[in-house]
Design a protein around this motif. Structure first.
Motif, PDB file in Angstrom:
ATOM      1  N   MET A  79       0.836  -1.197   0.000  1.00  0.00           N
ATOM      2  CA  MET A  79       0.000   0.000   0.000  1.00  0.00           C
ATOM      3  C   MET A  79       0.873   1.251   0.000  1.00  0.00           C
ATOM      4  O   MET A  79       2.008   1.241   0.465  1.00  0.00           O
ATOM      5  CB  MET A  79      -1.007  -0.014   1.140  1.00  0.00           C
ATOM      6  N   GLY A  80       0.318   2.331  -0.566  1.00  0.00           N
ATOM      7  CA  GLY A  80       1.092   3.564  -0.672  1.00  0.00           C
ATOM      8  C   GLY A  80       0.511   4.696   0.161  1.00  0.00           C
ATOM      9  O   GLY A  80       1.152   5.723   0.359  1.00  0.00           O
ATOM     10  N   GLY A  81      -0.732   4.529   0.638  1.00  0.00           N
ATOM     11  CA  GLY A  81      -1.351   5.586   1.434  1.00  0.00           C
ATOM     12  C   GLY A  81      -2.697   5.130   1.961  1.00  0.00           C
ATOM     13  O   GLY A  81      -3.151   4.037   1.661  1.00  0.00           O
ATOM     14  N   GLY A  82      -3.351   5.993   2.762  1.00  0.00           N
ATOM     15  CA  GLY A  82      -4.628   5.620   3.345  1.00  0.00           C
ATOM     16  C   GLY A  82      -4.413   4.843   4.632  1.00  0.00           C
ATOM     17  O   GLY A  82      -3.287   4.760   5.138  1.00  0.00           O
ATOM     18  N   SER A  83      -5.499   4.295   5.168  1.00  0.00           N
ATOM     19  CA  SER A  83      -5.311   3.547   6.406  1.00  0.00           C
ATOM     20  C   SER A  83      -6.189   2.314   6.455  1.00  0.00           C
ATOM     21  O   SER A  83      -7.273   2.272   5.877  1.00  0.00           O
ATOM     22  CB  SER A  83      -5.532   4.458   7.614  1.00  0.00           C
ATOM     23  N   ILE A  84      -5.672   1.297   7.134  1.00  0.00           N
ATOM     24  CA  ILE A  84      -6.399   0.050   7.334  1.00  0.00           C
ATOM     25  C   ILE A  84      -6.444  -0.211   8.825  1.00  0.00           C
ATOM     26  O   ILE A  84      -5.408  -0.153   9.504  1.00  0.00           O
ATOM     27  CB  ILE A  84      -5.696  -1.118   6.617  1.00  0.00           C
TER      28      ILE A  84
END
Lengths: 566, 256
Positions: B119-124
């Motif tokens: 992943m390169g960005g955002g959130s989980i």
């Protein structure tokens, strides 16, 4: 009987002395003939550039080394994925694609014959099995003899005929085509934790020097009258200042064969480095090209690099270990018992890297400074310098000074002071490119008499028709058209059948494997030599009877028997 | 705001997972005419799910997808997602949030392998456990996750944050073997225990607040430091890879 007539082909066929004539090519049952009946199927080439099928005289496409590259780089298989389509199998991979990937992509570029550059004899079965699944090209394998114990002992004893006999037995056993020396003596030395720095260093235990190995094996090769000459990967690959070693190695070659060169030096770009370290690394393409210009007995290939991602693989174990120490990325090395070794490392060549920029220039300089295109063939040492799918870019660079200048402007700014490339004006023409990509290869490999690399009646009907009209394209300015044209044939014809059409492969295909059986007298049959047999039983992990590759492993076996002086 | 409710229909005797890379918020801006794959068969979204859409939106940021049903074998949800939100009420299958660059995925249950790969960005956010290769790279690749944030409240499996190159990974429970292997950047925080952390690390920071078992001998001990109210032992390495990474552990044990 199947007949095909290619009409209105604009033919360049250097071995037949044809340079741009519009003519018809008649094909019957897989061979070029004088004429065909009116019932023949007709292809109208509409004046497009037509050449004999391309030949790659040094590529790594099949065998244990290539396959280990695939194991090591699952990420490589993310690129180049194509689904199953018509007769085409699914493919994947970029620098080390699947066998079908290799075969289809070469075919789409008009290549019909390939020489695997390095086959370890012990692991020959693997190479031949992968050949079977490289269906659209005829294949051959150079066989490694650089660290062969029995050969080094025979050289120590000064017995060239015994060297020849061992080569004869081994080539017949493993169904090999030519003799390859990769860093002769070096990989064996590396198994003692050492390397040989140049051609005068003795190999530990055996006491012979690379120079003695090269000279003796050249003599042996000519005693056996093999179609191809010795195929040499010089010592000291990739080291600053290694050009002196390369000059020394090329200087060893006597002129023994009137029909072809006596020494084929491969991927010379990697062997043409000046300087004493990476800081003063520079191009020494000029002295190398000058030497080649003076010695018709030597043929080299470029080993061009292109910027981007690829995988290096060679039997030169110590070199790959040094490369690992430089990059600290994933790495593999491998020992092949009494014969040779190998190493594999994925690399990325970068424009902003000065060393890589100089390497890029050196390959082009070698081609441009070698006067005769017959003496410097177009390769990338696929995939070491770049994957073969990028050959058209190299053709573009060789044909267009403008393209070279445009590329030169994007590489490391200090490159200009270290390489002669900016001063070279030469732009190659279509004929020279035809020599460097097929005719030169056929002559160097000694396969023109087998019907390869030309379109004279009797030749194999391997033809590449490129969607280029050479009277309408100025390669100097329209280099992009040249690149596009050589990337995708209009038709690729193999053994008289259209196998690829505008980027699609249209038949399953079935390759032939060319291999050599030198005929030697009873006295020189190493299979019956007590000393050789004993050594085999004592040191190999396989029995001598299990070692030879059975002919069943070869899809269409095409054996070349040579009359020898043994 | 637009809310898309997707309830996976009972799969019956099917054991083949469904690949649903089409389920990302941006795709629902133009309706629900999407497809998913079960093995080699392409299914309309409505064949596999009960679909209901509430409200509307004209940008992906305003779309929330709520996944319900037995979604443990639903793969590749949120792949290449760049905005919006996906909420999974139960468990989720492998490769959830691959390559995502923005937005949020929240999983109430457990996540299977390869959560947030590359992943390169955002959130989980995963409220349950995550399996192997959470926040990792692709096999053989040089760079794994490059940005964003993954937070797991439960345990994770082996090879957590392998090849981590950027972003933050936080695990509140224990991690398995080889967390942070081949790290070359970013931050990895494990509140619990693990084995062999940060093998071959090049750069970045790895924190193990619990005990690092089978601690690798190729890290140099720099002594204790205070970090957010904790006393941790700082190491640097991996020396075997000329690495300059920092590894902080609460306790450590070498393999006997």
């Amino acid at each position: 009987m199947t007949e095909l007539l290619v009409k209105n082909a604009h033919v360049i066929d250097p071995l037949s002395g044809i340079n741009g004539e519009t003519m018809d090519i008649a094909i019957r049952d897989g061979k070029i003939v004088e004429e065909v009946s009116a019932a023949a199927e007709v292809i109208d080439a509409r004046g497009m550039l037509t050449m004999p099928g391309g030949i790659d005289s040094h590529t790594h496409i099949c065998g244990t080394k290539v396959n280990f590259g695939r194991y090591m780089s699952p990420e490589d298989m993310r690129a180049g994925r194509t689904p199953r389509r018509g007769p085409m199998h699914a493919t994947s991979g970029y620098s080390v694609p699947t066998t079908y990937g290799n075969s289809y992509r070469y075919s789409v570029m008009g290549y019909t014959t390939l020489l695997e550059g390095a086959m370890a004899p012990l692991e020959a079965r693997h190479t031949h099995e992968e050949f079977t699944y490289t269906p659209l090209q005829d294949t051959m394998a150079n066989t490694l003899f650089d660290g062969n114990w029995s050969i080094m002992e025979a050289i120590r004893d000064g017995d060239v005929k015994r060297v020849a006999a061992i080569i004869a037995w081994t080539l017949s056993a493993v169904k090999g085509f030519g003799v390859k020396l990769t860093n002769p003596g070096g990989t064996e030395a590396w198994q003692w934790g050492k390397n040989v720095s140049c051609i005068r260093d003795p190999v530990p235990y055996f006491g012979v020097t690379p120079a003695e190995i090269i000279r003796s094996v050249i003599e042996a090769n000519e005693l056996l009258h093999l179609p191809h000459s010795v195929h040499l990967h010089c010592n000291n690959l990739g080291t600053p200042g290694n050009y002196t070693c390369t000059l020394g190695s090329l200087g060893l070659a006597p002129d023994l064969n009137p029909r072809r060169q006596t020494l084929y030096a491969t991927h010379v770009q990697f062997h043409a480095y000046g300087g004493s370290g990476w800081k003063d690394f520079s191009s020494k393409s000029e002295p190398i090209a000058n030497l080649v210009n003076m010695r018709p007995q030597v043929v080299i290939d470029m080993g061009q690099i292109l910027f981007g991602r690829t995988t290096t693989m060679t039997a030169d174990g110590p070199m790959e270990f040094n490369l690992y120490r430089l990059h600290h990325e994933k790495w593999s090395n491998h020992d092949v018992e009494l014969e040779t070794g190998s190493g594999i490392i994925p690399v990325i060549y970068r424009r902003k890297n000065l060393v890589n920029s100089v390497m890029w220039a050196i390959g082009l300089e070698l081609a441009l400074l070698t006067k005769s295109p017959w003496q410097c063939l177009l390769t990338t040492d696929n995939p070491n310098g770049a994957p073969f799918v990028r050959y058209p870019e190299i053709i573009g660079l060789l044909m267009s000074r403008r393209y070279r200048d445009a590329e030169f402007a994007t590489i490391h700014p200090d490159t200009g002071s270290r390489v002669p490339l900016p001063a070279i004006d030469r732009e190659m023409d279509w004929y020279e490119i035809a020599v460097m990509t097929r005719a030169g290869q056929a002559r160097a490999l000694g396969i023109q008499d087998l019907g390869k690399g030309h379109l004279a009646p009797g030749a194999d009907a391997d033809v590449a028709i490129y969607p280029i009209r050479i009277d309408e394209v100025d390669p100097s300015a329209d280099y992009q058209k040249v690149i596009d044209g050589f990337s995708r044939t209009e038709y690729t014809i193999k053994r008289g059948r259209v196998v690829a059409r505008r980027g699609e492969c249209v038949v399953h295909g079935s390759n032939s494997t060319l291999w050599v059986r030198p005929k030697v007298s009873e006295n020189y049959d190493m299979g019956k030599d007590p000393e050789f047999v004993e050594k085999f039983d004592r040191y190999y992990t396989v029995r001598m009877s299990n070692y030879p590759v059975q002919e069943q492993y070869l899809n269409r076996s095409r054996c070349i028997e040579t009359e020898t002086e043994l | 705001m637009m809310r898309v409710n997707l309830t996976l229909k009972p799969m019956g005797s099917w054991s083949i997972p469904i690949e649903a890379e089409s389920i990302i918020p941006a795709n629902f801006l133009s309706g629900t005419d999407l497809t998913v794959w079960r093995g080699n068969r392409e299914l309309g979204l409505e064949e596999a799910f009960s679909v209901s859409v509430v409200g509307g939106a004209d940008r992906a940021e305003d779309v929330e997808i709520v996944l319900a049903g037995k979604t443990a074998r639903l793969k590749r949800v949120g792949e290449y997602m760049d905005a919006g939100k996906i909420t999974v009420l139960g468990d989720i299958g492998m490769h959830c949030g691959n390559f995502m660059t923005g937005g949020t995925i929240e999983i109430q249950g457990n996540a299977d392998g390869w959560l947030g790969r590359e992943m390169g960005g955002g959130s989980i956010i995963c409220r349950g456990n995550a399996a192997d290769y959470c926040a990792s790279g692709y096999r053989g690749g040089r760079k794994g996750m490059t940005g964003g944030r993954v937070e797991v409240y439960g345990r994770v499996g082996d090879f957590l944050a392998e090849n981590l190159a950027g972003g933050t990974v936080i695990v509140h429970g224990d991690a398995g073997d080889m967390p942070g292997a081949e790290m070359r950047g970013g931050t990895l925080i494990i509140h619990g225990d693990c084995t062999r952390p940060a093998a071959n690390m090049k750069d970045g920071a790895c924190y193990v607040y619990g005990t690092a078992r089978w601690m690798l001998p190729t890290f140099r001990n720099l002594g204790t430091v205070r970090h957010e109210g904790r006393t941790l032992i700082q190491f640097t390495g991996d020396v075997a890879n000329r690495g300059k990474g920092n590894l902080f552990v609460g306790n450590y044990e070498y393999l006997d």
